[in-house]
Design an enzyme around this catalytic site. Structure first.
Site, PDB file in Angstrom:
ATOM      1  N   SER A  73       0.830  -1.209   0.000  1.00 11.59           N
ATOM      2  CA  SER A  73       0.000   0.000   0.000  1.00 11.59           C
ATOM      3  C   SER A  73       0.867   1.264   0.000  1.00 11.59           C
ATOM      4  CB  SER A  73      -0.919   0.014   1.221  1.00 11.59           C
ATOM      5  OG  SER A  73      -1.462   1.315   1.354  1.00 11.59           O
TER       6      SER A  73
ATOM      7  N   HIS B 173      -0.907  -1.138  -4.280  1.00 13.48           N
ATOM      8  CA  HIS B 173      -2.241  -0.828  -3.757  1.00 13.48           C
ATOM      9  C   HIS B 173      -2.335   0.679  -3.541  1.00 13.48           C
ATOM     10  CE1 HIS B 173      -5.918  -1.959  -1.522  1.00 13.48           C
ATOM     11  NE2 HIS B 173      -5.573  -1.039  -0.630  1.00 13.48           N
TER      12      HIS B 173
ATOM     13  N   ASP C 217      -6.917  -6.487   3.793  1.00  8.78           N
ATOM     14  CA  ASP C 217      -6.309  -5.157   3.858  1.00  8.78           C
ATOM     15  C   ASP C 217      -6.441  -4.565   5.261  1.00  8.78           C
ATOM     16  OD1 ASP C 217      -5.369  -2.617   3.360  1.00  8.78           O
ATOM     17  OD2 ASP C 217      -7.010  -2.025   2.038  1.00  8.78           O
TER      18      ASP C 217
HETATM   19  C1  DX5 Z   1      -6.685   1.520   5.239  1.00  8.40           C
HETATM   20  C2  DX5 Z   1      -6.160   1.220   3.849  1.00  8.40           C
HETATM   21  C3  DX5 Z   1      -5.057   0.249   3.843  1.00  8.40           C
HETATM   22  C4  DX5 Z   1      -3.836   0.698   4.608  1.00  8.40           C
HETATM   23  C5  DX5 Z   1      -3.086  -0.513   5.045  1.00  8.40           C
HETATM   24  O1  DX5 Z   1      -7.778   2.312   5.176  1.00  8.40           O
HETATM   25  O2  DX5 Z   1      -7.189   0.710   3.028  1.00  8.40           O
HETATM   26  O3  DX5 Z   1      -4.724  -0.158   2.532  1.00  8.40           O
HETATM   27  O4  DX5 Z   1      -2.985   1.513   3.855  1.00  8.40           O
HETATM   28  O5  DX5 Z   1      -2.037  -0.115   5.851  1.00  8.40           O
HETATM   29  P1  DX5 Z   1      -1.455  -1.057   6.978  1.00  8.40           P
HETATM   30  O6  DX5 Z   1      -0.903  -2.269   6.267  1.00  8.40           O
HETATM   31  O7  DX5 Z   1      -0.389  -0.222   7.592  1.00  8.40           O
HETATM   32  O8  DX5 Z   1      -2.577  -1.395   7.899  1.00  8.40           O
HETATM   33 ZN    ZN Z   2      -6.562  -0.237   1.055  1.00  9.15          ZN
END
Ligand code: DX5
Ligand code: ZN
Length: 225
Positions: free
Chosen positions: A8, A33, A175
């Protein structure tokens, strides 16, 4: 079934975006992502089309766009034009889900449906044949770096059972809060597409991508299809 990591970009150091995107791809990531937030569907605002276009200029990866916005059907063509390869919309943000999935396919993109942690799986029962992917949120969307919500593991298991029973091809993306420790139980439960933000961009990017890709390829080898 293909096992894929989708780092992401929300967790990028944006001052070094181009360089970090290149490092991510060189380490072996095939997907990226891209979290788009509108400050209405979720509390925060991230970025939109112009920023995505600048990512596109430095990357050939598959752009996996996660729209955390109200009425995403207004912007499907714009995100396609900005470089999206796949577009995922939230079931909670769309009134006519079937039509929006069709619209994404008509734009030439893979189509995903995202469900917030508390949204029941029944929401996608009739869409499993049409959607290419279901994204199960394992945190409440809006921010990177949150903690994985444990009950989602059972939700992944149930969704895998539903997909098998329907005899369709549909990826399960997870996610939020994925890290080196919990990825194994998430894959065990039946996910085959993993988003990781802070777990990729905190520390050494290449080392982190290698770790997750190692886990994914172990499951790829066991996969029957
Ligand atoms: C949250 C997003 C995710 C986020 C994941 O709202 O949709 O994609 O960036 O980040 P991590 O892996 O740090 O939880
Ligand atoms: Zn996301």
């Amino acid at each position: 079934m293909e096992y894929i990591l989708s780092p992401s970009l929300l967790s990028l150091d944006f001052a070094k975006a181009g360089e970090q995107i290149r490092q991510t791809e060189q380490a072996g990531a095939k997907w990226l992502h891209i979290d788009v937030m509108d400050g209405k569907f979720v509390p925060s605002i991230s970025f939109g089309m112009p920023v995505m276009k600048s990512f596109r200029a430095v990357s050939d990866a598959f752009f996996d766009v996660h729209l955390m916005i109200e009425e995403p059907e207004r912007y499907i063509d714009d995100f396609k034009a900005a470089g999206a390869d796949g577009i995922t919309v939230h079931a909670e943000a769309v009134r006519h889900l079937d039509r929006t999935i069709q619209q994404i396919h008509d734009a030439g993109c893979r189509a995903g449906i995202a469900l917030n942690p508390a949204t029941p799986l029944e929401t996608v029962t009739y869409m499993l044949e049409k959607a290419d992917m279901v994204l199960l949120m394992s945190v409440n969307p809006g921010f990177g770096g949150q903690k994985y919500i444990p009950y989602v593991t059972q939700k992944i298991r149930s969704l895998r059972t539903m997909i098998k029973a329907a005899n369709v091809k549909c990826d399960i993306q997870v996610d939020g809060g994925v890290n080196r420790d919990n990825i194994w139980k998430i894959l065990d439960a039946g996910a085959n597409n993993i988003v990781a933000g802070s777990a990729v961009y905190k520390g050494d990017i290449a080392d982190n991508v290698h770790y997750f890709n190692g886990a994914l390829s172990a499951y790829q080898k066991k996969s029957p299809m």
